[in-house]
Design a protein around this motif. Structure first.
Motif, PDB file in Angstrom:
ATOM      1  N   LEU A   6     -28.387 128.153 -25.779  1.00 40.34           N
ATOM      2  CA  LEU A   6     -27.665 127.709 -25.463  1.00 40.34           C
ATOM      3  C   LEU A   6     -28.029 126.215 -25.192  1.00 40.34           C
ATOM      4  O   LEU A   6     -27.227 125.341 -25.678  1.00 40.34           O
ATOM      5  N   SER A   7     -29.590 125.904 -25.252  1.00 43.00           N
ATOM      6  CA  SER A   7     -29.678 124.699 -25.341  1.00 43.00           C
ATOM      7  C   SER A   7     -29.908 123.990 -25.858  1.00 43.00           C
ATOM      8  O   SER A   7     -29.559 122.393 -26.574  1.00 43.00           O
ATOM      9  N   GLY A   8     -30.018 124.927 -27.337  1.00 41.24           N
ATOM     10  CA  GLY A   8     -30.067 124.123 -28.498  1.00 41.24           C
ATOM     11  C   GLY A   8     -28.776 123.733 -28.669  1.00 41.24           C
ATOM     12  O   GLY A   8     -28.626 122.476 -29.589  1.00 41.24           O
ATOM     13  N   VAL A   9     -27.859 124.626 -28.398  1.00 39.28           N
ATOM     14  CA  VAL A   9     -26.337 124.179 -28.966  1.00 39.28           C
ATOM     15  C   VAL A   9     -26.467 123.304 -28.313  1.00 39.28           C
ATOM     16  O   VAL A   9     -25.479 122.397 -28.865  1.00 39.28           O
ATOM     17  N   VAL A  10     -26.161 123.067 -27.554  1.00 37.26           N
ATOM     18  CA  VAL A  10     -25.605 121.628 -26.517  1.00 37.26           C
ATOM     19  C   VAL A  10     -26.623 120.436 -27.136  1.00 37.26           C
ATOM     20  O   VAL A  10     -25.819 119.240 -27.211  1.00 37.26           O
ATOM     21  N   LYS A  11     -27.747 121.049 -27.162  1.00 36.79           N
ATOM     22  CA  LYS A  11     -29.029 119.191 -27.320  1.00 36.79           C
ATOM     23  C   LYS A  11     -28.537 118.700 -29.259  1.00 36.79           C
ATOM     24  O   LYS A  11     -28.223 117.761 -29.346  1.00 36.79           O
ATOM     25  N   GLY A  12     -27.859 120.286 -29.733  1.00 39.37           N
ATOM     26  CA  GLY A  12     -27.006 119.597 -30.776  1.00 39.37           C
ATOM     27  C   GLY A  12     -26.025 120.337 -31.943  1.00 39.37           C
ATOM     28  O   GLY A  12     -25.235 119.874 -32.917  1.00 39.37           O
ATOM     29  N   GLN A  13     -25.191 119.808 -30.718  1.00 40.52           N
ATOM     30  CA  GLN A  13     -23.654 120.101 -30.831  1.00 40.52           C
ATOM     31  C   GLN A  13     -22.843 118.408 -31.640  1.00 40.52           C
ATOM     32  O   GLN A  13     -22.471 118.849 -32.944  1.00 40.52           O
ATOM     33  N   LYS A  14     -23.849 117.654 -31.701  1.00 42.99           N
ATOM     34  CA  LYS A  14     -22.788 116.213 -32.421  1.00 42.99           C
ATOM     35  C   LYS A  14     -23.835 116.292 -34.053  1.00 42.99           C
ATOM     36  O   LYS A  14     -22.955 115.499 -35.081  1.00 42.99           O
ATOM     37  N   THR A  15     -24.568 117.115 -33.811  1.00 41.02           N
ATOM     38  CA  THR A  15     -25.082 118.024 -35.797  1.00 41.02           C
ATOM     39  C   THR A  15     -24.257 119.196 -36.149  1.00 41.02           C
ATOM     40  O   THR A  15     -23.923 119.203 -36.795  1.00 41.02           O
ATOM     41  N   ILE A  16     -24.002 119.585 -35.017  1.00 43.44           N
ATOM     42  CA  ILE A  16     -23.095 121.360 -35.131  1.00 43.44           C
ATOM     43  C   ILE A  16     -22.082 120.737 -35.683  1.00 43.44           C
ATOM     44  O   ILE A  16     -21.502 121.569 -36.338  1.00 43.44           O
ATOM     45  N   ASP A  17     -21.004 120.205 -34.645  1.00 38.59           N
ATOM     46  CA  ASP A  17     -19.920 120.039 -34.936  1.00 38.59           C
ATOM     47  C   ASP A  17     -19.384 119.375 -36.038  1.00 38.59           C
ATOM     48  O   ASP A  17     -18.486 120.097 -36.718  1.00 38.59           O
ATOM     49  N   PRO A  18     -19.744 118.730 -36.592  1.00 42.52           N
ATOM     50  CA  PRO A  18     -19.729 117.789 -38.116  1.00 42.52           C
ATOM     51  C   PRO A  18     -19.407 118.623 -38.946  1.00 42.52           C
ATOM     52  O   PRO A  18     -19.054 118.622 -40.183  1.00 42.52           O
ATOM     53  N   VAL A  19     -20.415 120.055 -38.920  1.00 41.15           N
ATOM     54  CA  VAL A  19     -21.211 121.088 -40.340  1.00 41.15           C
ATOM     55  C   VAL A  19     -19.903 121.753 -39.914  1.00 41.15           C
ATOM     56  O   VAL A  19     -19.174 122.623 -40.823  1.00 41.15           O
ATOM     57  N   ILE A  20     -19.402 122.826 -38.903  1.00 40.45           N
ATOM     58  CA  ILE A  20     -18.493 123.644 -38.783  1.00 40.45           C
ATOM     59  C   ILE A  20     -17.214 122.826 -39.266  1.00 40.45           C
ATOM     60  O   ILE A  20     -16.046 123.625 -40.028  1.00 40.45           O
ATOM     61  N   ASN A  21     -16.666 121.204 -38.729  1.00 38.83           N
ATOM     62  CA  ASN A  21     -15.686 120.660 -38.847  1.00 38.83           C
ATOM     63  C   ASN A  21     -15.446 120.376 -40.281  1.00 38.83           C
ATOM     64  O   ASN A  21     -14.733 120.065 -41.193  1.00 38.83           O
ATOM     65  N   ASN A  22     -16.649 120.434 -41.270  1.00 38.72           N
ATOM     66  CA  ASN A  22     -16.442 120.324 -43.114  1.00 38.72           C
ATOM     67  C   ASN A  22     -16.198 121.295 -43.129  1.00 38.72           C
ATOM     68  O   ASN A  22     -15.926 121.990 -44.722  1.00 38.72           O
TER      69      ASN A  22
END
Length: 132
Positions: free
Chosen positions: A41-57
């Motif tokens: 959960l901490s990793g997802v929250v901290k990495g969300q600005k990196t994770i979300d664009p990967v998903i959007n792509n």
């Protein structure tokens, strides 16, 4: 967190104290590794600005991440976090695990959608594992 607007600490505390291994509203939650849950959960929250664009792509322009159901978003974010950060877990295993998580929440095509999106995300990151 998306729905209730709660912070990371409050969400972790709620799950550890009232959900993991507990009965709530007639549902019994399985025991879980609390340290793994906090890490994820901490990793997802901290990495969300990196994770979300990967998903959007990996999504079509007509269905950006913001239009996807909040539970599916959470599943995708956790799956992508693991694909990026947990190289010791085979990509196919990560994908299958999150498809199973999706099946716990959805009866329709959502698990297939999760599978397809995570597969599309995994190919540029860890495609060498998927082609074998």
């Amino acid at each position: 967190m998306d729905i209730a607007g709660t912070g990371l600490k409050a969400t972790i505390e709620e799950y550890e104290n009232f959900r993991l291994g507990q009965e709530l509203d007639g549902n019994t939650y399985l025991e879980a590794d609390a340290s793994w849950f906090r890490y994820l959960l901490s990793g997802v929250v901290k990495g969300q600005k990196t994770i979300d664009p990967v998903i959007n792509n990996a999504l079509s322009n007509e269905w950006p991440l913001s239009r996807i159901d909040s539970t599916m978003r959470a599943i995708l974010r956790a799956g992508v976090f693991e694909l990026i950060k947990k190289k010791d877990v085979v990509a196919k295993v990560v994908i299958v695990e999150y498809v199973e998580v999706a099946k716990a929440f959805f009866d329709g095509d959502e698990p297939k959608v999760i599978n397809g999106i995570l597969d599309r995300v995994a190919r540029p990151i860890r495609g060498y594992e998927l082609d074998n």
